[in-house]
Design a protein around this motif. Structure first.
Motif, PDB file in Angstrom:
ATOM      1  N   GLU A 292       0.797  -1.208   0.000  1.00 21.90           N
ATOM      2  CA  GLU A 292       0.000   0.000   0.000  1.00 21.90           C
ATOM      3  C   GLU A 292       0.839   1.271   0.000  1.00 21.90           C
ATOM      4  OE1 GLU A 292       0.267  -2.258   2.283  1.00 21.90           O
ATOM      5  OE2 GLU A 292       0.481  -1.436   4.295  1.00 21.90           O
ATOM      6  N   HIS A 321      -8.189  -4.441  -0.872  1.00 19.86           N
ATOM      7  CA  HIS A 321      -7.392  -4.392   0.360  1.00 19.86           C
ATOM      8  C   HIS A 321      -6.393  -3.226   0.299  1.00 19.86           C
ATOM      9  CE1 HIS A 321      -5.103  -6.435   3.759  1.00 19.86           C
ATOM     10  NE2 HIS A 321      -4.175  -5.624   3.264  1.00 19.86           N
ATOM     11  N   HIS A 325      -6.159   0.581   2.335  1.00 23.36           N
ATOM     12  CA  HIS A 325      -5.017   1.065   3.119  1.00 23.36           C
ATOM     13  C   HIS A 325      -4.765   2.561   2.930  1.00 23.36           C
ATOM     14  CE1 HIS A 325      -3.416  -2.213   5.336  1.00 23.36           C
ATOM     15  NE2 HIS A 325      -3.024  -2.944   4.306  1.00 23.36           N
ATOM     16  N   GLU A 355      -3.958  -4.084   9.575  1.00 25.81           N
ATOM     17  CA  GLU A 355      -4.139  -5.147   8.579  1.00 25.81           C
ATOM     18  C   GLU A 355      -5.453  -5.908   8.763  1.00 25.81           C
ATOM     19  OE1 GLU A 355      -2.556  -5.315   6.013  1.00 25.81           O
ATOM     20  OE2 GLU A 355      -0.525  -4.571   6.328  1.00 25.81           O
ATOM     21  N   TYR A 426      -4.070 -10.793  10.337  1.00 30.57           N
ATOM     22  CA  TYR A 426      -4.885 -10.502   9.148  1.00 30.57           C
ATOM     23  C   TYR A 426      -6.226 -11.235   9.260  1.00 30.57           C
ATOM     24  CZ  TYR A 426      -0.915  -8.614   6.400  1.00 30.57           C
ATOM     25  OH  TYR A 426       0.129  -7.863   5.923  1.00 30.57           O
TER      26      TYR A 426
HETATM   27 ZN   LIG Z   1      -2.414  -4.890   4.040  1.00 31.12          ZN
END
Ligand SMILES: [Zn+2]
Length: 646
Positions: A292, A321, A325, A355, A426
């Motif tokens: 990111e 995802h 971020h 995360e 995660y």
């Molecule tokens: Zn990530």
């Protein structure tokens, strides 16, 4: 005491004066990178920097944002030559001593000490980055091939020790082969200047922090597609591939990503960038991961990802995802990761937010955007829930510790991962955040949701540029309490700090489902295993095996473990016949109830042995079973927020 104190204070003041002067002088850097040798795994950089005479320590970035660890590839930094100069590039000393001798710090491998001679006010430096690593890991891994390159600026830059990269102004440029195009969040100055074989692009000056946060993706087979043209600021999908055939992304997939742009805006009620670039590398020459950045993301996937349906679906969470971020991770950042420079160690204790929440939101956005169906989401969720339910490592390591230890866990091996635990902050945190979301929905009878938290937490201050607002655990709790009062601190700490054997399944149950097992894999798991070339006997034998027989992992305490199998072994035969996945499935079914034990021949580094697995439960694969008496909150969570053609 007085005299030592007096001398000490004087020295201290002198040293502060020197470093202040150096810090002041070195706020301007020019960095020119030559990518024309990238196909040969060589990236050349020339850096100039204003300095003042005296001692100077230069450092190479060590702690890389988004990688959450000391992953700066110092071992592949080469050809570091420093030459001193005077005003306007004039010589400041004799040619013989203009090339400065540097000395690496004895303890800090990323630090180089040198002395700038009297009358010298600038340094001209050469740095090469050897892009020779295998395509594994993150940005330190392979990043170039014959027709493309990804430039991570941190691999080719040094800066003065103690200086905050936000305070350093860099004027960057890149030289590329003439046949290559490029994408980046950096803003170019006018037209490129070039010759027949190469051309140079100059960018507007940015802070060193922004530069390191703004990679360049370049390649011969390149395509830039604008997404959601109706949305301001602008969004682009930049693709670089091994060949032109991999760039033919179908229009409906472009439409999915345009919907992603709109759905993210609706969810976060803000945008914290002046434009956004998805920099997608479609190649097996690079490691596959996403990194990111504030105004872009470095997304590296297999060559056919946008062409083949199964590959597209299996990578469907990546762009949502990394895009998330930009808000959760870049704009809002845990205080322990909001370090003042790239040498200061990071603290990963809040990675279950950075995360874990991103994993949850990325998956939800993938469905809201149309990349996934709700059924695919549920299949993936079932797999995650089953993985962590009775995960053996839970007995000694709590979820919090997986975040705290992130910097060592990212490089961990796969064998016995269920006993060590992995970067579980995660996927297990995704279950926790689903629990939070469904709890808010239940407590407010559907009037509020996690979306309300996000609108305030991620949308703080409305639309801003790419700036950063740090947060603490207490800020997260306060934000949740502002949506609906609850003991959120106790709620979260119980899930983070307890060595409980069961996974946090409350979100699935609140959502109107329960984790169940069936004798056939759910379609998501089947697709995933087919693509990965693996066969999943995890919920039955406690065994994950590749289709050719290599054992990837064994569940500690499971039937395969009890029988003596281990990761690294290879299945040779099942009940006396050469191993195939179908034969092992048949043997498991024959053993069901009061059938015979499954007899395996395994090979371990050239030695063979016969092992018997005492398991009689039949084939078992996880899925989410609807509990019809409860409302389907998962459907409510996954419903698009934006009215738009699907
Ligand atoms: Zn990530």
């Amino acid at each position: 005491m007085t005299i030592f104190q007096s001398i000490g204070c004087g020295l201290f003041a002198f040293s502060v004066a020197i470093s202040m002067a150096q810090a002041q002088a070195t706020r301007d850097i020019t960095l020119s990178v030559d990518l024309t040798d990238a196909p040969r795994k060589l990236i050349h950089a020339t850096e100039t920097m204003a300095v003042t005479p005296g001692p100077l320590t230069l450092v190479y970035p060590e702690w890389i944002p988004g990688e959450h660890g000391p992953t700066g590839p110092i071992v592949n930094m080469a050809g570091f030559i420093v030459v001193a100069g005077g005003a306007n590039g004039q010589p400041c000393t004799t040619a013989a001593d203009a090339t400065l001798k540097w000395e690496r710090d004895l303890v800090d491998m990323y630090a180089f000490h040198l002395t700038v001679p009297a009358n010298c006010t600038s340094l001209s430096m050469k740095v090469d980055f050897l892009a020779t690593d295998a395509p594994v890991g993150f940005t330190a891994g392979a990043s170039t091939n014959e027709n493309l390159a990804i430039l991570s600026w941190n691999t080719v830059v040094v800066y003065p020790e103690g200086v905050n990269p936000a305070d350093v102004r860099v004027t960057p440029s890149v030289t590329l082969p003439s046949a290559w195009q490029f994408g980046t969040a950096l803003q170019r100055i006018d037209a490129p200047v070039g010759a027949a074989q190469t051309y140079t692009v100059s960018f507007h000056p940015v802070s060193l922090e922004t530069l390191v946060d703004s990679p360049v993706l370049a390649g011969k087979y390149f395509r830039e597609i604008e997404l959601a043209a109706d949305v301001t600021p602008k969004h682009f999908l930049d693709l670089a591939a091994d060949g032109p055939e991999d760039l033919n992304i179908p229009p409906d997939r472009v439409a999915d990503f345009s919907r992603l742009v709109r759905e993210a805006g609706a969810l976060y009620q803000s945008r914290h960038y002046s434009q956004y670039h998805f920099l997608v590398t479609l190649s097996d020459s690079v490691a596959h991961f996403g990194l990111e950045h504030h105004e872009s993301s470095d997304d590296r996937v297999a060559p056919r990802t946008f062409i083949e349906n199964d590959q597209f679906v299996m990578s469907g969470h990546l762009l949502p995802h990394e895009f998330t971020h930009s808000w959760n991770g870049k704009y809002r950042r845990p205080a322990g990761l909001a370090t003042s420079n790239y040498q200061q160690p990071m603290k990963g204790d809040l990675l279950w937010v950075y995360e874990g929440l991103t994993e949850y939101l990325g998956d939800v956005l993938a469905v809201r955007s149309g990349i996934w169906t709700p059924e695919q989401y549920r299949g993936r969720l079932a797999e995650k829930a089953a993985q962590f339910d009775n995960w053996p490592g839970r007995t000694w390591r709590d979820l919090q510790d997986t975040a705290t230890a992130a910097q060592v866990l990212y490089g961990a091996s796969g064998g016995w991962a269920n006993w060590r635990r992995d970067t579980d902050f995660y996927d297990e945190s995704e279950l926790v955040w689903l629990d939070v979301d469904t709890t808010i929905r239940k407590m407010t009878n559907g009037a509020k949701s996690l979306d309300d938290f996000l609108a305030k937490f991620e949308g703080l201050g409305g639309n801003t540029g790419p700036t950063m607002v740090p947060y603490t655990f207490d800020d997260v709790v306060a934000g949740l309490n502002a949506v609906v009062p609850n003991d959120w601190s106790g709620f979260l700490r119980q899930r983070l700090d307890t060595n409980q054997s069961r996974a946090p399944l409350g979100g699935i149950e609140n959502g109107g489902y329960k984790l169940s097992y069936a004798p056939r894999p759910n379609p998501w798991s089947e697709m995933e295993n087919t693509l990965a070339g693996t066969v999943d006997f995890w919920a039955s034998l406690g065994l994950e095996v590749e289709t050719a027989g290599a054992i990837d992992d064994v569940l500690k305490g499971g039937p395969a473990d009890e029988a003596g199998l281990g990761p690294g072994m290879r299945l040779v035969a099942v009940n006396g016949r050469g191993f195939t996945p179908a034969l092992l499935r048949a043997a498991i079914n024959d053993a069901e109830g009061s059938g015979p034990e499954v007899e395996l021949i395994v090979e371990n580094a050239g030695y063979y042995k016969v092992l018997k697995v005492d398991y009689h439960g039949g084939e078992r694969y996880p899925f989410l079973e609807r509990v019809t008496a409860a409302p389907d909150l998962l459907d409510a969570i996954l419903a698009p927020r934006v009215t738009q053609p699907r």
